[in-house]
Design an enzyme around this catalytic site. Structure first.
Site, PDB file in Angstrom:
ATOM      1  N   LYS A 117       0.821  -1.210   0.000  1.00  0.00           N
ATOM      2  CA  LYS A 117       0.000   0.000   0.000  1.00  0.00           C
ATOM      3  C   LYS A 117       0.853   1.257   0.000  1.00  0.00           C
ATOM      4  O   LYS A 117       0.436   2.288  -0.526  1.00  0.00           O
ATOM      5  CB  LYS A 117      -0.951   0.001   1.200  1.00  0.00           C
ATOM      6  CG  LYS A 117      -2.100  -0.977   1.032  1.00  0.00           C
ATOM      7  CD  LYS A 117      -3.316  -0.548   1.827  1.00  0.00           C
ATOM      8  CE  LYS A 117      -4.452  -1.539   1.618  1.00  0.00           C
ATOM      9  NZ  LYS A 117      -5.636  -1.213   2.425  1.00  0.00           N
ATOM     10  N   LYS A 199      -6.832 -11.764  -6.995  1.00  0.00           N
ATOM     11  CA  LYS A 199      -8.068 -11.845  -6.222  1.00  0.00           C
ATOM     12  C   LYS A 199      -9.045 -10.764  -6.694  1.00  0.00           C
ATOM     13  O   LYS A 199      -8.620  -9.655  -7.035  1.00  0.00           O
ATOM     14  CB  LYS A 199      -7.690 -11.618  -4.741  1.00  0.00           C
ATOM     15  CG  LYS A 199      -8.831 -11.680  -3.758  1.00  0.00           C
ATOM     16  CD  LYS A 199      -8.299 -11.661  -2.325  1.00  0.00           C
ATOM     17  CE  LYS A 199      -9.309 -11.055  -1.366  1.00  0.00           C
ATOM     18  NZ  LYS A 199      -8.844 -11.037   0.031  1.00  0.00           N
ATOM     19  N   LYS A 202     -12.396  -4.819  -5.035  1.00  0.00           N
ATOM     20  CA  LYS A 202     -13.388  -3.760  -5.223  1.00  0.00           C
ATOM     21  C   LYS A 202     -12.813  -2.540  -5.932  1.00  0.00           C
ATOM     22  O   LYS A 202     -13.549  -1.673  -6.364  1.00  0.00           O
ATOM     23  CB  LYS A 202     -14.005  -3.372  -3.873  1.00  0.00           C
ATOM     24  CG  LYS A 202     -13.012  -2.993  -2.776  1.00  0.00           C
ATOM     25  CD  LYS A 202     -13.701  -3.011  -1.405  1.00  0.00           C
ATOM     26  CE  LYS A 202     -12.665  -2.929  -0.284  1.00  0.00           C
ATOM     27  NZ  LYS A 202     -13.237  -3.281   1.027  1.00  0.00           N
TER      28      LYS A 202
END
Ligand code: TRP
Length: 333
Positions: A117, A199, A202
């Protein structure tokens, strides 16, 4: 005869940093629903985690409420589970601070998600992003959770939580239950429709299906799903990741076994298979979408659920926090 066996306690949370997807439903919420009678479950909408990267305030507010409505629409019963919003229970921030004083800089530096991140948000690497796993440890330990259902990507954080708890218990005597990460196998990994090596996320609108996507959007996404240059509908994760993912989705949506699904589409190409998967998902999500929309019209009800959830959560959390204060030498309030 009551209470012969103490139920084990579950805690988990999802960030309202994006709209819930088919991946969150099949990989997480569906399992939570299946476990709600057997366990004492606490599910949290972790808005404090979401602000570790910049959020649009209006979106954050909308998503937190929508997520609560979706939990209920997916079948989580607010009478059986504690459903609440993290920022409504100040004990999370309070215990988070304390646990930060029992966590090493080096441990946090090794967290894979932090490394990822901080690359993605290189212009905004905040202290909050760095200490995020400490807040997550506080979430779990406040409730003395036995089991923490999470995706594989969160296992490292739950392990750090255990390390922190063990260290604290070692210094001050038993205070926290050591939680176990619980990674459900079936349907646990729904992959991106556009890139089946990753994966379903969203933050990848074309590769994911949102619970609130209308039928025509769902169908479009499945028709465009990446497959391979063969024609056989066969499960083979390594060589046919796209088709295997679609088969996983189809089986999870219909309750059929892999063998049944493969037989059903044998001799039929992807041109038949892909829209059939889309149709199955449309039918699976239709009641969820409709019930969510209905609940969102009833703000007073949703408010009563999250207020009651926060009240119950605080009751448990405060007991743990008071114990921690006593052990570390804070004067009682
Ligand atoms: N970090 C988790 C995620 O991004 C969300 C989360 C926050 C969580 N606190 C938690 C999950 C406590 C389980 C338990 O997916």
């Amino acid at each position: 005869m009551e209470n012969q066996v103490q139920k084990k306690r579950i805690f988990s949370g999802i960030q309202p940093s994006g709209d819930l997807t088919l991946g969150s439903y099949m990989g997480a919420i569906k399992n939570w629903v299946a476990m709600q009678d057997e366990y004492e479950s606490i599910y949290c909408i972790v808005d404090m985690h979401a602000i570790t990267v910049r959020q649009n305030p209006a979106d954050l507010r909308r998503r937190a409420l929508e997520q609560l409505a979706q939990y209920i629409a997916c079948g989580l019963d607010p009478q059986k589970n504690i459903l609440f919003i993290q920022s409504h229970v100040p004990q999370h921030a309070e215990l988070g601070w304390i646990l930060g004083c029992y966590t090493q800089f080096g441990e946090l530096s090794r967290m894979t998600q932090f490394k990822q991140k901080s690359q993605q948000h290189a212009d905004n690497i905040t202290a909050g992003l760095f200490t995020y796993p400490v807040l997550m440890a506080a979430d779990i330990l406040l409730y003395q959770a036995d089991l923490v259902p999470v995706g594989a990507d969160q296992k490292q954080h739950v392990e750090l939580c255990r390390d922190i708890a063990q260290r604290f218990n070692g210094v001050y005597s038993d205070t926290f239950t050591l939680p176990v990460p619980f990674i459900p196998q079936m349907g646990a990994r729904i992959m991106s429709l556009g890139n089946p090596e990753n994966k379903m996320s969203k933050s990848d609108p074309e590769g994911c299906v949102y619970l609130m996507d209308p039928p025509e959007v769902i169908q479009r996404k499945f028709k465009r799903a990446v497959t391979d240059s063969e024609t056989a509908v066969k499960f083979d994760r390594e060589h046919k990741p796209g088709v295997s993912n679609l088969l996983t989705v189809y089986c999870a949506a219909t309750g059929k076994t892999l063998e049944e699904a493969e037989a059903e589409f044998s001799g039929q190409g992807y041109g038949v298979f892909k829209p059939a998967v889309g149709e199955a998902v449309i039918e699976l999500l239709r009641p969820v979408r409709e019930e969510t929309a209905r609940l969102l019209q009833d703000k007073a009800y949703l408010e009563s659920v999250y207020r009651e959830g926060a009240r119950k959560a605080q009751g448990i959390a405060q007991r743990t926090l008071a114990k921690v204060h006593r052990k570390i030498g804070f004067i009682a309030r």
